[in-house]
Design a protein around this motif. Structure first.
Motif, PDB file in Angstrom:
ATOM      1  N   LEU A 462      50.398  43.203  49.997  1.00  0.00           N
ATOM      2  CA  LEU A 462      49.203  43.225  50.647  1.00  0.00           C
ATOM      3  C   LEU A 462      49.157  44.562  51.453  1.00  0.00           C
ATOM      4  O   LEU A 462      47.924  44.573  51.068  1.00  0.00           O
ATOM      5  N   TRP A 466      46.171  47.362  50.021  1.00  0.00           N
ATOM      6  CA  TRP A 466      44.660  48.031  49.751  1.00  0.00           C
ATOM      7  C   TRP A 466      44.273  49.617  49.931  1.00  0.00           C
ATOM      8  O   TRP A 466      43.319  49.964  49.869  1.00  0.00           O
ATOM      9  N   PHE A 483      43.796  44.619  45.348  1.00  0.00           N
ATOM     10  CA  PHE A 483      43.590  43.648  46.838  1.00  0.00           C
ATOM     11  C   PHE A 483      43.101  42.905  46.898  1.00  0.00           C
ATOM     12  O   PHE A 483      42.451  41.749  46.647  1.00  0.00           O
ATOM     13  N   VAL A 487      43.333  39.226  47.061  1.00  0.00           N
ATOM     14  CA  VAL A 487      42.856  38.359  48.035  1.00  0.00           C
ATOM     15  C   VAL A 487      41.673  37.213  47.099  1.00  0.00           C
ATOM     16  O   VAL A 487      41.470  35.640  47.491  1.00  0.00           O
TER      17      VAL A 487
END
Length: 524
Positions: A462, A466, A483, A487
């Motif tokens: 995770l 980014w 990302f 997400v």
């Protein structure tokens, strides 16, 4: 016969489920074809869903590019958390042989909302994999056709977006139709396709070792036991990236458990089959990885596994040099067979998870219908096929980069629902952990360790996602698109869950599926 939790609490009703067995007639079934799969068939389904030849051609080079000669060590490292989680699946299946697997088990352990999101993670991960499998099968179909006819123009048809999409949708429709017709049809196809790909893989390994022994390629190094040392990887970021790819290579073995209501000896056979599948997979990966590395090395030039120009499709580059022009075609056939076989069996877990979620009122009741003749979740299977076709078409038309990034986001989904299932095992059996050393390890310590390892990979991935350089390098407002996709898909699950809760409040209020909701009566 052994009955497990056969008396539901007062007011606990499940629409769409039939009642079978027991003096009081209060044991739940979903209408699937009971006893249609044995131990070998279940293990073959697990191996097929993973698609070892497809996984190797698409991730062997990428893993070598990340960790170099430590690639075999990373394959072993990825196997460890999967093995520990497999113990959790085995123990949960013994107590609750339900085709909803992760969804059903996490609901019983942690409640409806966490369980629903776990089911969502499984479903969305499967849709992503199905779309990618269909794309790979399509590419290899035209590549193989061009090789057989010795006509580059035919191979080039894959570059035509409309032809590619049309072929892809045809393959998805065919796989959906076979899955719709039931487990008997599925087994017949899978024995042939899995047998073919493992046989060709064995030939490739033997010939790669022969080329290494003869020193055919200058870049091929001698074998070293240091290759098996994961601590020799140069950086933690490289190790995590390689581990994420390795975990993806094992994903799908739990399809063995999704057929538990259709397997002879539902309480024990699926768990045994999953362990057999895991052993076959890790053996295949290690043998292929070591043989290929000894033959051509893991460098970034020439035939080296880490060459970025060929790393996303290693077998296409190595088929001719390692196996020769005639036998090399067999490797193309094996990749096509692997992707096609997995495309068909991957419908099994998603359709049965949707069936279970609908049966327990966590999704619309229409998906709880089982075909009266084929004994399959017909509507759920068709829904999965349509969703896959739409997803792949939209992603392909938007951007090839977006489609690539969805694959990178897949590891997030896998770690998400596998780790939740592992923790659910320890929590569900928490009152039994002191009964014996076996219970302590197999129901508690092993699942928790496996869950923690996968959770660590989840959060580390995770953070890495980014960075815009992760995946294809695409960005959205300065944030990596991988990302955003990863997400975003989990957030979409929350939205769908809240909408579903308004329409079906009983499930989310804990009135439908609880720890005491009955499981099937199964053979002891």
């Amino acid at each position: 016969m052994t009955q497990l939790d056969v008396r539901p609490p007062v007011g606990d009703t499940v629409s769409g489920a039939t009642r079978q067995g027991g003096a009081d007639g209060d044991v739940r079934g979903k209408g699937l074809g009971k006893g249609s799969v044995g131990l070998v068939g279940s293990a073959v389904i697990g191996i097929s869903t993973v698609a070892p030849v497809y996984c190797l051609t698409s991730t062997l080079g990428s893993t070598a590019g990340e960790v170099g000669v430590q690639m075999p060590a990373v394959f072993l490292a990825g196997f460890l958390p999967m093995l520990l989680v497999a113990f959790a699946y085995r123990e949960l299946n013994k107590a609750m042989p339900d085709c909803g697997t992760s969804f059903t088990w996490t609901v019983k352990a942690f409640g409806p909302r966490i369980g629903w999101m776990c089911g969502w993670g499984l479903v969305i991960a499967t849709i992503i994999v199905l779309s990618n499998l269909a794309g790979v099968a399509t590419s290899y179909f035209w590549l193989l056709a061009g090789e057989i006819t010795n006509n580059p123009a035919i191979s080039a048809l894959d570059d035509n977006k409309l032809v590619h999409i049309a072929t892809c949708l045809t393959l998805i429709a065919a796989a959906t139709a076979i899955s719709y017709r039931g487990m008997t049809a599925t087994k017949g196809v899978q024995y042939a396709l899995v047998g073919l790909q493992l046989a060709v893989l064995a030939i490739f390994v033997a010939m790669a070792f022969q080329k290494a022994s003869a020193g055919t390629f200058d870049t091929g190094p001698d074998f070293s036991w240091q290759w098996m040392n994961p601590f020799a990887v140069e950086s933690m970021a490289a190790f995590t990236a390689g581990l994420s790819l390795s975990i993806f290579m094992y994903w799908g073995w739990d399809a063995c458990l999704a057929t538990n209501e259709e397997t002879t000896g539902s309480a024990k056979t699926p768990g045994r089959a999953s362990l057999i599948a895991m052993v076959v997979l890790v053996g295949s990966y290690l043998a292929t990885g070591i043989a290929a590395q000894m033959a051509v090395g893991s460098g970034t030039v020439g035939f080296g596994l880490g060459n970025p120009e060929t790393s996303d499709n290693v077998f296409a580059a190595l088929a001719g040099p390692v196996m020769g022009p005639m036998l090399g075609i067999l490797l193309f056939v094996a990749v096509l067979a692997s992707a096609t076989a997995s495309l068909q069996t991957t419908f099994i877990p998603v359709a049965r998870t949707v069936l279970a979620m609908s049966t327990y009122e966590a999704l619309p009741p229409s998906y709880a219908k089982v075909h009266p003749r084929f004994k399959t979740p017909g509507r759920a299977t068709v829904m999965a096929g349509v969703a896959t076709g739409v997803f792949y078409t939209v992603m392909t038309l938007i951007s090839e980069n977006v489609l690539t990034d969805t694959i990178f986001a897949l590891g997030l989904m896998i770690c998400f629902y596998y780790s939740l299932t592992a923790f659910a095992c320890a929590w569900y059996f928490r009152g039994e952990l002191r009964r014996s050393t076996r219970d302590l390890f197999f129901k508690g310590l092993f699942p928790v360790l496996g869950g923690l390892l996968l959770a660590t990979v989840f959060f580390k991935t995770l953070i890495d996602m980014w960075n815009p350089s992760y995946g294809s390098g695409s960005t959205v407002l300065g944030v990596g698109s991988v990302f955003i996709i990863g997400v975003g898909l989990l957030a979409l699950g929350l939205v769908v869950m809240f909408v579903t809760e308004r329409r079906s409040p009983a499930f989310f209020r804990g009135r439908v599926l609880t720890k005491s909701t009955p499981s099937l009566v199964v053979e002891a």
